[in-house]
Design a protein around this motif. Sequence first.
Motif, PDB file in Angstrom:
ATOM      1  N   LEU A 292       0.903  -1.150   0.152  1.00 42.35           N
ATOM      2  CA  LEU A 292       0.089   0.005  -0.043  1.00 42.35           C
ATOM      3  C   LEU A 292       0.731   1.163   0.042  1.00 42.35           C
ATOM      4  N   ASN A 293       1.148   1.766  -1.248  1.00 46.57           N
ATOM      5  CA  ASN A 293       2.066   2.805  -1.458  1.00 46.57           C
ATOM      6  C   ASN A 293       1.333   4.119  -0.959  1.00 46.57           C
ATOM      7  N   LYS A 294       1.950   5.233  -1.058  1.00 46.71           N
ATOM      8  CA  LYS A 294       1.621   6.548  -0.693  1.00 46.71           C
ATOM      9  C   LYS A 294       1.110   6.868   0.678  1.00 46.71           C
ATOM     10  N   TRP A 295       1.564   5.726   1.639  1.00 50.03           N
ATOM     11  CA  TRP A 295       0.857   5.787   3.047  1.00 50.03           C
ATOM     12  C   TRP A 295       1.130   7.310   3.478  1.00 50.03           C
ATOM     13  N   ASP A 296       2.288   8.178   3.261  1.00 47.72           N
ATOM     14  CA  ASP A 296       2.539   9.334   3.923  1.00 47.72           C
ATOM     15  C   ASP A 296       1.030  10.473   3.532  1.00 47.72           C
ATOM     16  N   LEU A 297       0.397   9.936   2.470  1.00 52.25           N
ATOM     17  CA  LEU A 297      -0.585  11.014   1.988  1.00 52.25           C
ATOM     18  C   LEU A 297      -1.916  10.480   2.636  1.00 52.25           C
ATOM     19  N   VAL A 298      -1.862   9.498   3.588  1.00 57.41           N
ATOM     20  CA  VAL A 298      -3.358   8.858   3.920  1.00 57.41           C
ATOM     21  C   VAL A 298      -3.472   9.781   5.355  1.00 57.41           C
ATOM     22  N   GLU A 299      -4.720  10.215   5.536  1.00 56.22           N
ATOM     23  CA  GLU A 299      -5.038  10.762   7.056  1.00 56.22           C
ATOM     24  C   GLU A 299      -5.108   9.723   7.934  1.00 56.22           C
ATOM     25  N   LYS A 300      -4.333   9.747   8.929  1.00 56.32           N
ATOM     26  CA  LYS A 300      -4.248   8.629   9.945  1.00 56.32           C
ATOM     27  C   LYS A 300      -4.889   8.915  11.239  1.00 56.32           C
ATOM     28  N   ASP A 301      -5.124   7.877  11.907  1.00 51.97           N
ATOM     29  CA  ASP A 301      -5.638   7.616  13.252  1.00 51.97           C
ATOM     30  C   ASP A 301      -5.052   6.741  14.040  1.00 51.97           C
ATOM     31  N   SER A 302      -5.550   6.191  15.004  1.00 55.17           N
ATOM     32  CA  SER A 302      -4.556   5.268  15.807  1.00 55.17           C
ATOM     33  C   SER A 302      -4.791   3.797  15.261  1.00 55.17           C
ATOM     34  N   LYS A 303      -6.125   3.821  14.398  1.00 54.50           N
ATOM     35  CA  LYS A 303      -6.536   2.556  13.715  1.00 54.50           C
ATOM     36  C   LYS A 303      -6.656   2.701  12.192  1.00 54.50           C
ATOM     37  N   ALA A 304      -5.645   3.667  11.725  1.00 57.51           N
ATOM     38  CA  ALA A 304      -5.768   3.645  10.375  1.00 57.51           C
ATOM     39  C   ALA A 304      -5.193   2.470   9.532  1.00 57.51           C
ATOM     40  N   ALA A 305      -4.128   2.020  10.133  1.00 59.04           N
ATOM     41  CA  ALA A 305      -3.477   0.960   9.295  1.00 59.04           C
ATOM     42  C   ALA A 305      -4.189  -0.396   9.356  1.00 59.04           C
ATOM     43  N   ARG A 334       9.269   2.303   5.439  1.00 61.86           N
ATOM     44  CA  ARG A 334       9.342   0.998   5.489  1.00 61.86           C
ATOM     45  C   ARG A 334       9.698   0.217   4.118  1.00 61.86           C
ATOM     46  N   ALA A 335      10.203   1.062   3.199  1.00 62.36           N
ATOM     47  CA  ALA A 335      10.392   0.451   1.842  1.00 62.36           C
ATOM     48  C   ALA A 335      11.276  -0.878   2.002  1.00 62.36           C
ATOM     49  N   PHE A 336      12.423  -0.911   2.760  1.00 60.14           N
ATOM     50  CA  PHE A 336      13.321  -1.777   2.805  1.00 60.14           C
ATOM     51  C   PHE A 336      12.938  -3.100   3.609  1.00 60.14           C
ATOM     52  N   LYS A 337      11.817  -2.919   4.380  1.00 62.42           N
ATOM     53  CA  LYS A 337      11.275  -4.120   5.164  1.00 62.42           C
ATOM     54  C   LYS A 337      10.520  -5.085   4.166  1.00 62.42           C
TER      55      LYS A 337
END
Length: 437
Positions: A292-305, A334-337
């Motif tokens: 799931l790319n562009k994770w930096d653009l997602v509005e997040k809360d504690s349960k977003a992932a 997390r790319a290298f994970k």
Amino acid sequence: MKPIVAIVGRPNVGKSTLFNRITRSRKALVDNSPGVTRDRNYGDARWDEVSFTVVDTGGFSDFEAEGFGPLVRYQVMQAIEEADAIVMLLDGREGATPVDTDLIYQLRRSSKPVLYGVNKIDGPRHESLLSDFSVLGVDPLYPVSAEHGYGVHDLLDALIAVLPRSTPEAAPDRIRLAVIGRPNVGKSSLINRLLRDERLLVSEIPGTTRDAVDTICKVNKKEYVLIDTAGIRRKGRVRKKLEKFSIIKALRSLNRCDIALVMMDASEGVTGQDANIAGYALERGRACIILLNKWDLVEKDSKAAERYVNEVKDRLKFLSFAPILTISALSGQRAFKIFDWVETVYKQYTTRISTGRLNRIFEAIINQHQPSFYRGRRIKFYYATQTSVAPPRFVCFVNYPEGIHFSYERYIINRLREGLGLDRTPIRLIFRKREKK
């Protein structure tokens, strides 16, 4: 290490055709339209017992060129920088141009051996066209026809004479990773991030990548092959012939990879086309890792992932075995994970189970839950064996294979995953009737 040869020249002079002829492959996409090749494309070649790597490059154009011109030009200069020798290809039908002069100037600054081939010379009767290139001040000129093979032998003889000798090396067992997904989800950006180099051309314009490009990536002293592919659109949106060829090559890349990195845009969620692309990978028996790319653009809360992962699992139930990783190709988050999961997945994907252990687990599975009767008769399981790996393929011999319901087959596969520790790889299970002796 094998020496590297870069093929450079203006757009549409026949570089990809020459690349395919030298590597004896159809790896490079070829079309009469200029600008088909944009990224660097690598292939192995051998001539007169000398092995070397060939690099196909995009068309070198005016410095002021718009669109992809400056980006492609950068890729060409990078290829020149890493090459041990260079083949500059000229167009025998169009003659010398100012762009050729500009490129020759750049090559002279590199201080590397350069061979000049004049392409589209189909035989001795056309060699008079070489006189048009005297204004360039380069010598010798090799008349060739990349399409028909005329003169290529002489060019290769001259080429290997200037190459450094390769040093022996053990052939590494590289895991092949194909990065697939819709257009503009960040496939090339991810590979550039993993390579720590702008190896592949990146643009916000969908469809920038046209070819399936192989690149070697070294992580923790281990080498992997990364295959960047063209974005796969819905069939109804594919109109241009060149785009159709690009998508065909992207799908073919699935046939020669070990693991498909199925890339999606987290900011858009899982689309129907994402599901189709994941299905292509499963149909071909590839192991998968969902990114799931562009994770930096997602509005997040504690349960977003957790919420996003559950959405993927719900939409892609058929890939329940595939790990899901949230990443940002742009920031490197997390790319290298990815490579930690690659090692885990590949180990399971290539696992071989002994027949004794397999049958003990099968016996426990059947005893715990017997199949339904088939036409009033009990279904008997005789024995099972593993016939191949990548993915693990098991054949189970029974008296009535046609009587096994798909739900019972799913039950067996799920229990095999638990019992054999194969929860991250596709499994193929085949039922066959035991032959009477």
